[in-house]
Design a protein around this motif. Structure first.
Motif, mmCIF file in Angstrom:
data_model
loop_
_atom_site.group_PDB
_atom_site.id
_atom_site.type_symbol
_atom_site.label_atom_id
_atom_site.label_comp_id
_atom_site.label_asym_id
_atom_site.label_seq_id
_atom_site.Cartn_x
_atom_site.Cartn_y
_atom_site.Cartn_z
ATOM 1 N N HIS A 184 0.744 -1.219 0.007
ATOM 2 C CA HIS A 184 0.044 0.023 -0.069
ATOM 3 C C HIS A 184 0.840 1.115 -0.044
ATOM 4 C CE1 HIS A 184 -3.321 -2.531 1.910
ATOM 5 N NE2 HIS A 184 -3.628 -2.190 0.648
ATOM 6 N N LYS A 185 2.288 1.348 0.328
ATOM 7 C CA LYS A 185 2.979 2.316 0.119
ATOM 8 C C LYS A 185 3.747 2.563 -1.030
ATOM 9 C CE LYS A 185 3.289 1.882 5.226
ATOM 10 N NZ LYS A 185 4.203 2.091 6.455
ATOM 11 N N LEU A 186 3.444 1.704 -1.915
ATOM 12 C CA LEU A 186 4.230 1.982 -3.127
ATOM 13 C C LEU A 186 3.452 3.195 -3.868
ATOM 14 C CD1 LEU A 186 4.445 -1.792 -4.481
ATOM 15 C CD2 LEU A 186 6.245 -0.240 -3.695
ATOM 16 N N GLY A 187 4.036 3.805 -4.681
ATOM 17 C CA GLY A 187 3.540 5.254 -5.341
ATOM 18 C C GLY A 187 3.087 4.833 -6.722
ATOM 19 N N LEU A 188 2.656 5.960 -7.613
ATOM 20 C CA LEU A 188 2.066 5.873 -8.673
ATOM 21 C C LEU A 188 3.239 5.245 -9.688
ATOM 22 C CD1 LEU A 188 -0.136 6.388 -10.978
ATOM 23 C CD2 LEU A 188 0.976 8.807 -11.045
ATOM 24 N N GLY A 189 4.472 5.520 -9.394
ATOM 25 C CA GLY A 189 5.504 5.158 -10.380
ATOM 26 C C GLY A 189 5.690 3.712 -10.440
ATOM 27 N N SER A 190 5.537 3.069 -9.379
ATOM 28 C CA SER A 190 5.495 1.635 -9.158
ATOM 29 C C SER A 190 4.390 0.838 -10.053
ATOM 30 C CB SER A 190 5.407 1.119 -7.892
ATOM 31 O OG SER A 190 6.247 1.412 -6.927
ATOM 32 N N ALA A 191 3.033 1.525 -9.926
ATOM 33 C CA ALA A 191 1.843 1.041 -10.894
ATOM 34 C C ALA A 191 2.242 1.185 -12.399
ATOM 35 C CB ALA A 191 0.713 1.534 -10.596
ATOM 36 N N LEU A 192 3.026 2.370 -12.775
ATOM 37 C CA LEU A 192 3.360 2.508 -14.067
ATOM 38 C C LEU A 192 4.405 1.786 -14.740
ATOM 39 C CD1 LEU A 192 2.721 6.609 -14.177
ATOM 40 C CD2 LEU A 192 1.272 4.964 -15.065
ATOM 41 N N ARG A 193 5.409 1.447 -13.687
ATOM 42 C CA ARG A 193 6.462 0.466 -14.170
ATOM 43 C C ARG A 193 6.022 -0.707 -14.453
ATOM 44 N NH1 ARG A 193 8.560 3.403 -9.906
ATOM 45 N NH2 ARG A 193 10.375 4.705 -10.411
ATOM 46 N N ARG A 194 4.989 -1.268 -13.781
ATOM 47 C CA ARG A 194 4.256 -2.425 -14.175
ATOM 48 C C ARG A 194 3.883 -2.689 -15.661
ATOM 49 N NH1 ARG A 194 3.385 -6.726 -10.313
ATOM 50 N NH2 ARG A 194 2.713 -7.461 -12.085
#
Length: 181
Positions: A117-127
């Protein structure tokens, strides 16, 4: 005063009555204090914490630059959520969310969040960049770009349009990213 009661019994009955009145007054004051305290603490509750408590729920979001998104909230990270809609998935930046309908009454404080839950938007976009999935990047002012996410910086994403144009899109200008495949 009952005729059969002794002076001691009358005195204890009076004390019992006074104690009952004091207990009732205390309960009223305590209830009012609890309500006031919960209101004063509620200012610390964030939208993200309410969304974490709403995982798995069917929600309706009103999102700047997009409009209405209906779906199941599947994941929440710091500043974003993943909605699974009828035929599409949406990564929605919570700063672009204007209205949420169907959210849980509860909230989950940040100290209780899992590391995911602490992962930011960048993590989702990297996926998205890793999966090479086509998507539509919606911006808060209403424009959109069909794109392939190539790389993700600290505060921007690099996308490639169908015409092979490379665009750098600031995170703060993104309202949502819609799946295309």
């Amino acid at each position: 005063m009952a005729p059969h009661e002794s002076w001691d019994e009358q005195l204890f009955a009076l004390f019992d009555d006074l104690e009952g009145q004091a207990a009732a007054r205390f309960e009223l004051e305590r209830d009012a204090e609890l309500v006031d305290r919960s209101r004063s603490v509620y200012h610390r509750v964030s939208l993200d914490s309410r969304l974490v408590a709403s995982l798995g729920e069917q929600l309706t979001l009103e999102v700047a630059g997009v409009g209405r998104i209906d779906g199941e909230l599947q994941r929440v990270g710091e500043g974003w959520g993943l909605m699974s809609g009828h035929a599409q998935d949406w990564i929605v930046r919570t700063a672009a969310v204007r209205v949420v309908q169907g959210a849980s009454e509860r909230s989950v404080p940040e100290v209780a969040w899992s590391p995911l839950h602490k992962l930011g938007l960048g993590s989702a976009l990297r996926r998205l960049a890793e999966s090479q999935a086509r998507c539509i990047v919606h911006l808060v002012e209403g424009t959109q770009h069909e794109a392939l996410v190539r790389r993700v910086g600290s505060d921007f994403v690099e996308v490639l349009t169908p015409s092979q144009a490379r665009l750098l899109v600031a995170f703060e200008s993104i309202s949502a990213v819609q799946s295309r495949d």
